[in-house]
Design a protein around this motif. Structure first.
Motif, PDB file in Angstrom:
ATOM      1  N   THR A  13      29.110  46.880  77.956  1.00 13.98           N
ATOM      2  CA  THR A  13      28.961  47.122  76.566  1.00 13.98           C
ATOM      3  C   THR A  13      30.039  46.845  75.773  1.00 13.98           C
ATOM      4  O   THR A  13      29.973  46.262  74.844  1.00 13.98           O
ATOM      5  CB  THR A  13      28.402  48.647  76.429  1.00 13.98           C
ATOM      6  OG1 THR A  13      27.325  48.791  77.086  1.00 13.98           O
ATOM      7  CG2 THR A  13      28.356  48.956  75.008  1.00 13.98           C
ATOM      8  N   GLY A  14      31.330  47.330  76.271  1.00 19.66           N
ATOM      9  CA  GLY A  14      32.690  46.975  75.713  1.00 19.66           C
ATOM     10  C   GLY A  14      33.798  47.648  76.523  1.00 19.66           C
ATOM     11  O   GLY A  14      33.460  48.934  76.975  1.00 19.66           O
ATOM     12  N   SER A  72      39.511  44.461  73.042  1.00 25.00           N
ATOM     13  CA  SER A  72      38.115  44.977  73.278  1.00 25.00           C
ATOM     14  C   SER A  72      37.305  43.650  73.871  1.00 25.00           C
ATOM     15  O   SER A  72      37.259  42.733  73.135  1.00 25.00           O
ATOM     16  CB  SER A  72      37.558  45.502  71.972  1.00 25.00           C
ATOM     17  OG  SER A  72      38.260  46.642  71.711  1.00 25.00           O
ATOM     18  N   TYR A  74      33.625  42.403  75.121  1.00 28.73           N
ATOM     19  CA  TYR A  74      32.259  42.444  74.857  1.00 28.73           C
ATOM     20  C   TYR A  74      31.641  41.338  75.659  1.00 28.73           C
ATOM     21  O   TYR A  74      31.958  40.311  75.619  1.00 28.73           O
ATOM     22  CB  TYR A  74      31.808  42.731  73.464  1.00 28.73           C
ATOM     23  CG  TYR A  74      32.525  43.827  72.765  1.00 28.73           C
ATOM     24  CD1 TYR A  74      31.785  45.162  72.781  1.00 28.73           C
ATOM     25  CD2 TYR A  74      33.638  43.637  71.957  1.00 28.73           C
ATOM     26  CE1 TYR A  74      32.391  46.333  72.383  1.00 28.73           C
ATOM     27  CE2 TYR A  74      34.090  44.595  71.292  1.00 28.73           C
ATOM     28  CZ  TYR A  74      33.682  45.959  71.485  1.00 28.73           C
ATOM     29  OH  TYR A  74      34.025  47.082  70.559  1.00 28.73           O
ATOM     30  N   GLU A  78      26.565  40.298  72.371  1.00 32.52           N
ATOM     31  CA  GLU A  78      26.923  41.161  71.315  1.00 32.52           C
ATOM     32  C   GLU A  78      28.407  40.848  70.782  1.00 32.52           C
ATOM     33  O   GLU A  78      28.690  41.487  69.723  1.00 32.52           O
ATOM     34  CB  GLU A  78      26.898  42.665  71.866  1.00 32.52           C
ATOM     35  CG  GLU A  78      27.985  42.968  72.831  1.00 32.52           C
ATOM     36  CD  GLU A  78      27.992  44.353  73.344  1.00 32.52           C
ATOM     37  OE1 GLU A  78      27.288  45.324  72.760  1.00 32.52           O
ATOM     38  OE2 GLU A  78      28.478  44.855  74.450  1.00 32.52           O
ATOM     39  N   VAL A  79      29.208  40.036  71.205  1.00 30.93           N
ATOM     40  CA  VAL A  79      30.336  39.974  70.582  1.00 30.93           C
ATOM     41  C   VAL A  79      30.665  39.441  69.256  1.00 30.93           C
ATOM     42  O   VAL A  79      31.412  39.892  68.678  1.00 30.93           O
ATOM     43  CB  VAL A  79      31.347  39.150  71.643  1.00 30.93           C
ATOM     44  CG1 VAL A  79      31.114  37.797  71.641  1.00 30.93           C
ATOM     45  CG2 VAL A  79      32.838  39.314  71.052  1.00 30.93           C
ATOM     46  N   LYS A  82      29.645  42.222  67.051  1.00 27.27           N
ATOM     47  CA  LYS A  82      30.686  43.143  66.820  1.00 27.27           C
ATOM     48  C   LYS A  82      31.713  42.796  65.921  1.00 27.27           C
ATOM     49  O   LYS A  82      32.004  43.601  64.980  1.00 27.27           O
ATOM     50  CB  LYS A  82      31.259  43.396  68.238  1.00 27.27           C
ATOM     51  CG  LYS A  82      30.083  43.972  69.247  1.00 27.27           C
ATOM     52  CD  LYS A  82      30.327  45.687  68.979  1.00 27.27           C
ATOM     53  CE  LYS A  82      29.517  46.550  69.939  1.00 27.27           C
ATOM     54  NZ  LYS A  82      29.492  47.915  69.500  1.00 27.27           N
TER      55      LYS A  82
END
Length: 429
Positions: A13-14, A72, A74, A78-79, A82
């Motif tokens: 998720t991250g 961070s 991901y 999703e990156v 984000k």
């Protein structure tokens, strides 16, 4: 070349990472914190990219007192979203390693490459990739890693189905889509669960789409670089997929529009897939699971040669007032040592001349197999990443292209809708 380049760790998720950093309470008022967002190229917690970035941040902080690096990481699923959310909220990271850059460049949010990089670093990029990072002849996007694509096949499954000799003495050499269809039918008759995996799910549908479009003589753009998503060649390509592949039950139990790339790769490494399009990361994944495989250039509609697809993932630096610090970090990121470490870890292709030469000279291991991908890189066609609209168009494709191959679908209509939205977003008539 994501590789829009590359693996995707759907489990992640991250992960927020920092290097050593300064001792709390002893930091000076002038300490700078670089916030970096990066994509994960691993497919499980053990080979996550998080470790690479942590080591990079730690080494940089050691050499640059007063600069802290927070990374961070991901998943690819999703990156991009984000980073878009951060930018919209007015909290853009200093550096982002994602799939597209042009929309941020057009909005005036990015530093140019020559504002950031040393002359040596900037000059080391492979020319086609550096050119792909330009908007109106100014480079904003810095290629991170690259890949080309080949058709992978499971030699045992093809041997058992009578497509190649069981002893593997003769490799499979398909030239046309008819060859692929014929082989898929034999695999289906041999009860292979997925004769040909067709991942048109959200993870990387834009890549699978482009591979088929190019092999059908089309592509996302025409020779003038205007969108041509609804061209006659592309419509014929998706009619073939709808009727000859999906329609005959040759693409397995999962609807293509719901099949993600990594899920297809995982199925291939379990011995459940006869054929699929893959990038260099699949080399290590399949080898690690003991799968015997071959690789060939993507067959074309009529057996004649067409351009292969190349993919590059991108690094960009946002105008947050940390130009000097970001530039130093990027010079370290693109050092020969760090480029080689990352590409070797994930079996991806280097984006620098020094890295290209090192891979050409390497002997043994995966380097020998990677040369097949490397050879196609200089003349490959990349996504139209220089268009400010590409990020949105890519997302539209991810959401909707699977509809074009459903039974009873109208590919011309689906492609026309995507093309109309793309032209409008790009300001084309």
């Amino acid at each position: 070349m994501r590789l829009a380049a590359s693996g995707a760790a759907l489990w992640l998720t991250g992960v927020a990472l920092t290097g050593c950093g300064a001792v709390p309470g002893l930091s000076g008022d002038n300490e700078v914190t670089l916030r970096v967002v990066a994509a994960d190229y691993g497919d499980n917690p053990q080979n996550s990219s998080a470790g690479y970035w942590k080591n990079l941040a730690t080494a940089f902080e050691k050499d640059n007192p007063g600069v802290k690096v927070e990374v961070s990481v991901y998943s690819w699923s999703e990156v991009d979203a984000k980073v878009a959310a951060m930018v919209k909220a007015g909290k853009a990271p200093d550096i982002a390693q994602i799939g597209a850059y042009a929309d941020y460049a057009e909005a005036g949010k990015l530093y140019t490459a020559d504002e950031l990089l040393s002359v040596k670093t900037e000059a080391d990029f492979l020319a086609p990739l550096a050119d792909a990072g330009k908007v109106r002849r100014v480079q904003y996007g810095m290629p991170f890693v690259a890949s080309t694509r080949l058709l992978f096949y499971n030699t045992k499954l093809l041997g058992d189905a009578g497509i190649i000799p069981k002893d593997g003495s003769t490799p499979w050499q398909p030239k046309s889509w008819a060859d692929v269809e014929a082989a898929a039918k034999k695999l289906k008759a041999a009860n292979v669960p997925t004769p040909f995996a067709l991942p048109l799910g959200r993870e990387e549908a834009q890549a699978e789409t482009m591979m088929w479009m190019l092999s059908g003589g089309g592509g996302y753009t025409d020779n003038e670089e205007a969108y041509a998503i609804d061209s006659a060649e592309n419509v014929k390509t998706f009619e073939f997929l709808r009727d000859r592949m999906v329609g005959q039950g040759l693409t397995g139990p999962v609807e293509p529009g719901k099949l993600d790339r990594q899920a297809a790769f995982d199925a291939f490494t379990r011995g459940e897939v006869g054929m699929l399009n893959g990038h260099p990361t699949l080399l290590k994944q399949a080898t690690g699971k003991g799968v015997k495989f071959g690789m060939v250039a993507m067959p074309t509609a009529d057996g004649t040669d067409h351009s292969a697809m190349g993919v590059a993932d991108w690094v960009m630096a946002f105008k947050n007032g940390h130009k000097k610090e970001a530039g130093k970090f990027l010079d370290q990121l693109y050092s020969a040592k760090n480029v080689t470490a990352f590409t070797n870890q994930y079996d991806l292709l280097p984006v620098t001349t020094s890295g290209y030469r090192a891979m050409e000279a390497a002997n043994g291991g995966s380097s020998t197999q990677l040369r097949t991908f490397l050879t196609a890189l200089p003349n490959s066609r990349l996504y139209p990443v220089g268009k400010k609209s590409w990020a949105g168009v890519s997302e539209d494709i991810k959401q909707n292209i699977g509809k074009a191959v459903q039974p009873g679908a109208q590919p011309a209509k689906v492609l026309e809708q995507i093309a109309d939205s793309a032209r409008k977003a790009d300001g084309e008539k």
